[in-house]
Every structure is written in C-alpha cells, then in structure tokens.
Write an enzyme that holds these catalytic residues in place. Structure first.
Site, mmCIF file in Angstrom:
data_model
loop_
_atom_site.group_PDB
_atom_site.id
_atom_site.type_symbol
_atom_site.label_atom_id
_atom_site.label_comp_id
_atom_site.label_asym_id
_atom_site.label_seq_id
_atom_site.Cartn_x
_atom_site.Cartn_y
_atom_site.Cartn_z
ATOM 1 N N LYS A 41 3.265 -5.493 8.800
ATOM 2 C CA LYS A 41 3.911 -5.901 7.549
ATOM 3 C C LYS A 41 4.180 -4.677 6.697
ATOM 4 O O LYS A 41 3.275 -3.883 6.417
ATOM 5 C CB LYS A 41 3.008 -6.885 6.780
ATOM 6 C CG LYS A 41 3.592 -7.303 5.431
ATOM 7 C CD LYS A 41 4.795 -8.207 5.641
ATOM 8 C CE LYS A 41 5.620 -8.329 4.364
ATOM 9 N NZ LYS A 41 6.508 -7.172 4.151
ATOM 10 N N LYS A 65 -2.901 1.374 3.467
ATOM 11 C CA LYS A 65 -2.781 0.560 2.252
ATOM 12 C C LYS A 65 -3.383 -0.830 2.463
ATOM 13 O O LYS A 65 -4.158 -1.315 1.632
ATOM 14 C CB LYS A 65 -1.307 0.460 1.852
ATOM 15 C CG LYS A 65 -1.090 0.045 0.404
ATOM 16 C CD LYS A 65 0.388 0.044 0.047
ATOM 17 C CE LYS A 65 0.989 1.429 0.062
ATOM 18 N NZ LYS A 65 2.353 1.446 -0.494
ATOM 19 N N LYS A 77 6.802 -0.416 9.118
ATOM 20 C CA LYS A 77 7.889 -0.084 8.203
ATOM 21 C C LYS A 77 9.197 -0.110 8.989
ATOM 22 O O LYS A 77 9.217 0.148 10.200
ATOM 23 C CB LYS A 77 7.692 1.307 7.594
ATOM 24 C CG LYS A 77 8.350 1.510 6.245
ATOM 25 C CD LYS A 77 7.528 0.888 5.131
ATOM 26 C CE LYS A 77 8.107 1.246 3.773
ATOM 27 N NZ LYS A 77 7.293 0.676 2.687
ATOM 28 N N THR A 152 4.401 -3.907 -8.295
ATOM 29 C CA THR A 152 3.913 -2.590 -7.893
ATOM 30 C C THR A 152 3.670 -1.701 -9.109
ATOM 31 O O THR A 152 2.623 -1.050 -9.222
ATOM 32 C CB THR A 152 4.898 -1.912 -6.926
ATOM 33 O OG1 THR A 152 5.122 -2.771 -5.802
ATOM 34 C CG2 THR A 152 4.346 -0.586 -6.430
#
Length: 387
Positions: A41, A65, A77, A152
């Site tokens: 993801k 992360k 990614k 974010t």
C-alpha cells in the site's frame, strides 16, 4: 541507467513491474517493496521525471512508515511518467490502471501522491470496476479525501508539537518556515496557525515569501486558490525570496514539505531552526542528518512525521467495500495519538542510543518487519541456543 536488480537488498523490493501503452504514451512503474506485514500500500505519483529508482526509494519509505506506526500493510509505491496537467491525463491514468490489473488490488492498492487527486483515485476504481482498487476517493463516493481533509499536514504539525515539547520549545509563539504550500504544507500551516505558532515563511516552485512577524495563513490560502502557486510572486505581502531560501531563514521549526533531496550538507550547515520536521519524503541526505545532529538540531524523520496519510489510508483500506463512510473525527484522533507517541518514542530511542532519529526510527521499524519476515518463513529463524 540503474539495473533494477541492483535495487534488491535484504528487505526488498519483492516485485518491480514496468508498464507502457503505445497509443497514450503511458509509461509507469510499480514497486512492491516488502509485504511481510500486509498487502502493498502506497501512493501513486504522476510526474514527467519519475524513475524506477525514485519509486523504489519511496516504496522503502512506505515499508518503514507502515511499520513505524504499527499498522499492518506493506511498503509499495507506483509512478507514472507524465505531466499531471496534460489534457490526456485521464487516458494515461486508465491505461496505467489496466496495465496493472494483475497486481491491483490483489497485491497493491493505489492511493494518492504528487500529481494525483481524489477524482483520479475514482477514475482508477472506475477503470478496474472495483471499489477496492484505490483509496483516497472523494467523500461523496464514501472515501477518505486525504488532500481535502489535510490529514498528512495535520499529522506533521502534531508530530512537530510533540518533538518541540521534548526539546523544551513551546510551539505556541514559535516561528515556522514551510517549504511547499501544496496539500501537505498548506494543511500543516493551518494546523500550526491553530496551535498559536507564527508561520514566517512559505514557498512554492515559483519562490518564497518571508515575514519575521508572521504571515496571514488564511490570506495565503485564499491567494493560492485565486492565483495558483504563483501567489508567492503576486501576493504582495512579506519579502519575496528565491526558491530554496526559505530553508535557511531565521525560524524555530523548519518543515520541508515539497520534494525529496532538498537538504544537502551545505544547506544543513546553514539551517537556523532548532527543529526540522520532514513533511516531504526523503528531503534530507544521511550526511545532512548527521550534520544536523552534530549541530544540536533535532530532525524528525519523514516516515514518522508525515505518517498521518498512512493512518488515514488504513481507515480507508478498512472500509473500501463498506457502505459506511469512515468518521473523520476518529481519523484525526488516531493520527494525533499515533504520531505523537511515535515521535516521542523515536526521539527517546535516538537519545538513548546516541544516534540520529532516522537511525533510531528505522531500527524500530526494521525490528517489526524482520519479526514478520521470520514468522512467515521469509528469512531463517535464529538458531536456538544449546544451553
């Protein structure tokens, strides 16, 4: 040209898929880095300068992360080599989604990154005929619109507040410089403003604005909406600076929230802030991180500070096929709690071990990923002692 096989190390990547489509001119890449803790993801970016190496680096950041905030997805990614302002954007995006239909959504779920919007996530779902193919869709489609909510940037400010408290800096009344005034930088500026901090500098690709007394954040947002990123030249408030100068203005907290590789050794020696909080992915080089540490400047790593997006993505992943929309208040509460705790844990570990926060944070994430790899039989278990 980098040999993709040269990118492989003990952690990954597990899969690199390069795709193309002659009619639309689409070229793209998917990197699935490590899925020991769950399905791949990570966001999908669109830029004329996308490279396999860049996407592989970002996929690795996603591995750390997810593990850093202790959520059960894997690092991945994707990137599309195209201008996000192209009139052919939708056709290119649909071609990209079709080309990855073997991997999406079984091995990778698309999300948002630089160059893509909530509507683009909806296009991916539409092309593949699967609500589970992408997250970050508009709220009216039941999604969690990261950019619209500013998750974010909100998390970056929460992380900064936790870090500031640890070094004895009161965030209220402090001076903040932000590189980048897109989805992350603008949302961070809003949250800093709510916390009582003064945003003294902001920037876009066109330049920067600086006012040591503080800029009016609400006014900047209106100017950006009306003029675009060129507002830094036409706004008329504050002192105009060339791009990059905002990194070294006199401030207490610096937030690089634009692109990667912007703080090299020279810039690290000239930074005046007491605290650097990485809103962008990979903004500092390892040697720059060492220089900051030697100068007594605390640097909160990207995979810690900007993980608000992955916390929100976890909620979106959980409800991809649900008829119920995730509650935004629950999402923001979770972002604040997880990022504050993780920031404090990483900085405490860095101090205990006498290493940079990047080294300490990555070590904690590596322990979690390694444990998952051992449990799944992907790497050998340590031999038992005969004693």
């Amino acid at each position: 040209m980098t040999d993709p096989l040269a990118l492989v190390d003990d952690w990954g990547p597990e899969k690199i898929v390069v795709v193309s489509h002659r009619r639309t001119g689409m070229k793209g890449v998917l990197v699935i880095d490590n899925t020991a803790r769950g399905i791949g993801k990570g966001g999908t970016r669109m830029s004329p300068n996308v490279t396999v190496t860049e996407i592989a680096r970002l996929a690795r950041v996603m591995t750390w992360k997810w593990a850093g905030v202790d959520l059960f997805y894997g690092g991945a990614k994707a990137g599309i080599v195209a201008d996000p302002n192209s009139p052919d954007k939708e056709a290119i995006l649909r071609a990209f989604a079709r080309a990855l239909s073997n991997e999406v959504p079984r091995e990778y779920v698309m999300g948002l990154d630089m160059g893509l919007t909530e509507n683009d996530a909806a296009i991916i779902q539409d092309e593949l005929g699967d609500r589970g193919a992408a997250v970050g869709t508009p709220q009216h489609l039941g999604g969690v619109p990261y950019d619209e909510l500013g998750v974010t940037g909100y998390g970056v400010a929460e992380s900064a507040d936790a870090a500031a408290g640890r070094i004895g800096l009161a965030l209220s009344g402090s001076r903040i410089a932000i590189q980048g005034f897109g989805a992350v930088g603008a949302a961070a500026a809003q949250r800093f403003d709510q916390m009582g901090a003064a945003v003294v500098a902001v920037s876009t690709a066109y330049g920067a604005l600086y006012d040591p007394a503080g800029l009016d954040v609400a006014e900047l947002l209106r100017a950006r909406d009306q003029i675009g990123d060129g507002f830094v030249k036409e706004h008329g408030r504050g002192t105009a600076l060339p791009p990059g100068a905002e990194l070294t203005v006199d401030c207490d907290v610096l937030v690089p929230a634009a692109v990667q590789d912007v703080i090299d050794d020279d810039t690290a020696r000239r930074i005046k802030a007491r605290l650097v909080v990485e809103g962008a992915n990979l903004p500092t080089s390892p040697s720059a991180q060492e220089i900051l540490a030697e100068r007594g400047i605390t640097c909160v790593p990207d995979f810690v500070a900007n993980a608000g997006g992955v916390v929100a993505a976890a909620f979106a992943m959980d409800t991809r096929y649900s008829g119920f929309r995730p509650e935004t208040t629950v999402i923001f509460t979770a972002i604040s709690a997880r990022l504050r705790t993780n920031t404090e844990t990483v900085l405490e570990e860095a101090q205990r071990l006498g290493v940079t926060p990047h080294t300490a944070g990555r070590g904690l994430a590596e322990e979690r990923v390694r444990a998952a790899m051992v449990s799944r039989g992907r790497i050998p278990r340590a031999p038992r002692s005969s004693w």
